[in-house]
Design an enzyme around this catalytic site. Structure first.
Site, PDB file in Angstrom:
ATOM      1  N   ASP A   8     -20.184  80.314 128.537  1.00  0.00           N
ATOM      2  CA  ASP A   8     -19.924  79.049 129.208  1.00  0.00           C
ATOM      3  C   ASP A   8     -18.541  78.547 128.758  1.00  0.00           C
ATOM      4  OD1 ASP A   8     -20.467  76.696 130.696  1.00  0.00           O
ATOM      5  OD2 ASP A   8     -21.202  75.691 128.894  1.00  0.00           O
ATOM      6  N   ASP A  10     -17.280  74.659 128.975  1.00  0.00           N
ATOM      7  CA  ASP A  10     -17.282  73.320 128.368  1.00  0.00           C
ATOM      8  C   ASP A  10     -18.201  73.260 127.149  1.00  0.00           C
ATOM      9  OD1 ASP A  10     -15.574  72.464 130.333  1.00  0.00           O
ATOM     10  OD2 ASP A  10     -17.144  71.634 131.600  1.00  0.00           O
ATOM     11  N   ASP A 179     -23.684  75.391 125.364  1.00  0.00           N
ATOM     12  CA  ASP A 179     -23.999  74.189 124.578  1.00  0.00           C
ATOM     13  C   ASP A 179     -25.058  73.326 125.231  1.00  0.00           C
ATOM     14  OD1 ASP A 179     -22.225  73.394 126.738  1.00  0.00           O
ATOM     15  OD2 ASP A 179     -22.104  71.456 125.744  1.00  0.00           O
TER      16      ASP A 179
END
Length: 227
Positions: A8, A10, A179
């Site tokens: 990922d 961000d 996250d």
């Protein structure tokens, strides 16, 4: 079949969320007003809480781009990446990418972000593959619509499985780093889930299931990317 390592963007490859960074960049340039900044921060809060209606958020945030030339946005986003995004890239995650390359795994960005962020980042980190959300473009101009399903939540699984079939990847022995609890379906689809500075809900799940949790500290700042 081969293995892959999906990352990922961000909060995972970079220490910040790209949405607020981009809106602030546009605000500095006078292209959006304060209302857009407030709205983006509100959407970001919902995202961190894992309750964001992504289709509504993308629909509203894509209005400003309708009618713009794709080439102009690409040039603008390259400047944005160099000035505002690159300093927040985690150095430890670059090392993590390198370890997967050495192990012979295919490395791929898997993010709800668009190519206008993912491409500069992928070039910077020498990542060949990326699976991202796509904005509709006709004759080089943005229509303001998105290609569905968005690369978010269940949509991320859809595009990852399609990618895995195309490249002969075994998801059951692959890795995924994120996250956000919104990526739980993808974390459950791979054999080696990894969470990076997880949001509160994902942290509880990761600890309960014994998933590896990473807390990178060092960002690139203005230093060159290690090759």
């Amino acid at each position: 079949m081969t293995d892959a390592a999906f990352f990922d963007i961000d909060g995972t490859l970079i220490a910040r969320n790209s949405g607020p960074l981009y809106i602030k960049f546009l605000y500095r340039r006078g292209e959006v007003g304060r209302g857009a900044v407030v709205e983006m921060l509100y959407f970001y809060l919902l995202y961190r809480l894992g309750i964001l209606d992504i289709e509504r958020a993308v629909e509203r945030s894509s209005r400003w781009i309708r009618g713009k030339q794709e080439s102009d946005v690409m040039s603008q986003c390259l400047q944005w990446y160099r000035e505002d995004v690159r300093p927040h890239v985690y150095a430890e995650m670059i090392d993590e990418i390198g370890r997967h390359r050495q192990a012979g795994r295919l490395v791929c960005i898997l993010s709800s972000a668009t190519r206008y962020l993912a491409e500069p980042l992928a070039r910077d980190l020498a990542i060949e593959h990326m699976i991202v959300s796509r904005l509709e473009v006709r004759d080089g101009v943005f229509t303001g619509r998105v290609v569905t399903p968005l690369c978010y939540g269940a949509g991320k699984i859809h595009w990852a499985r399609e990618f895995a079939r195309r490249f002969g990847i075994e998801l059951a022995s692959s890795y995924f780093y994120t996250d956000s609890v919104t990526d739980l379906p993808m974390l459950e689809a791979v054999g080696n889930p990894r969470v990076v500075w997880p949001d509160p809900r994902l942290k509880v799940i990761a600890l309960r299931r014994g998933w590896q949790v990473l807390y990178p500290q060092r960002t690139l700042g203005r230093a060159p990317v290690a090759q």
